[in-house]
Enzyme design. Structure first.
Site, PDB file in Angstrom:
ATOM      1  N   SER A  45     -38.426  67.786  41.251  1.00  0.00           N
ATOM      2  CA  SER A  45     -39.380  66.876  42.237  1.00  0.00           C
ATOM      3  C   SER A  45     -39.685  65.575  41.911  1.00  0.00           C
ATOM      4  O   SER A  45     -40.262  64.712  42.833  1.00  0.00           O
ATOM      5  CB  SER A  45     -40.593  67.808  42.553  1.00  0.00           C
ATOM      6  OG  SER A  45     -41.347  67.665  41.383  1.00  0.00           O
ATOM      7  N   LYS A  87     -47.122  65.124  39.838  1.00  0.00           N
ATOM      8  CA  LYS A  87     -46.602  64.304  41.104  1.00  0.00           C
ATOM      9  C   LYS A  87     -47.103  62.960  40.797  1.00  0.00           C
ATOM     10  O   LYS A  87     -47.968  62.407  39.847  1.00  0.00           O
ATOM     11  CB  LYS A  87     -47.402  64.754  42.172  1.00  0.00           C
ATOM     12  CG  LYS A  87     -46.922  66.293  42.439  1.00  0.00           C
ATOM     13  CD  LYS A  87     -45.658  66.391  42.930  1.00  0.00           C
ATOM     14  CE  LYS A  87     -45.282  67.887  43.127  1.00  0.00           C
ATOM     15  NZ  LYS A  87     -43.559  68.208  43.187  1.00  0.00           N
TER      16      LYS A  87
END
Length: 163
Positions: A45, A87
């Site tokens: 990701s 993230k």
């Protein structure tokens, strides 16, 4: 000259281990909670910035006097779970995030294209005390588009060092 007492020496060594092991483990817990932790990346990701299998150091947010800023890479706890994810901060309180087939925009500026991974048209204003987080690999990331906003309290640390 004194005599060497093997039994007494074994007791002292045993006692030293009994005391030092809990102290050592306690120090590890304190270091992890208040200073930094080493995290292994699992998944794609954050590719190409971070690769699966790579190790990073996440410094505790308690170590920093500065605020979380746009483009910081952070270690966060998923809402309602013990799972930790990494993230990028793309929206801070007050930012307007627009998600459309054309891409993801922050305050009307393109952040990233979606490559057909953005199906919903949404306009979100990041509320106080919250952050909008995305993975760098938008097409393979589960992030604020799915999980919603992340609170300031869910941010564990800033990723500052990668190896």
């Amino acid at each position: 000259m004194g005599t060497f007492n093997m039994a007494k020496t074994k007791r002292l060594v045993g006692l030293a281990f009994q005391v030092s092991i809990p102290v050592f483990l306690g120090l590890l817990v304190i270091i992890r909670l208040f200073f930094f932790q080493i995290v292994r990346i699992s998944g794609n990701s954050m590719f190409p910035t971070l690769k699966s299998g790579q190790f990073v150091i996440a410094y505790s947010i308690l170590c920093y006097a500065d605020q979380v800023e746009r483009n910081d890479i952070v270690l966060v706890q998923c809402p309602g779970s013990l799972k930790l994810i990494i993230k990028r901060v793309v929206g801070i309180p007050g930012d307007k995030i627009t998600i459309s087939q054309d891409g993801i925009f922050r305050n009307n500026e393109l952040i990233t294209s979606c490559n057909n991974s953005c199906q919903n048209n949404e306009i979100i204003v990041v509320p106080p005390g919250s952050y909008f987080l995305l993975g760098d690999n938008v097409s393979e990331s589960i992030d604020s588009r799915t999980l919603g906003m992340f609170t300031e309290a869910s941010i564990i640390g800033k990723v500052r060092c990668t190896h």
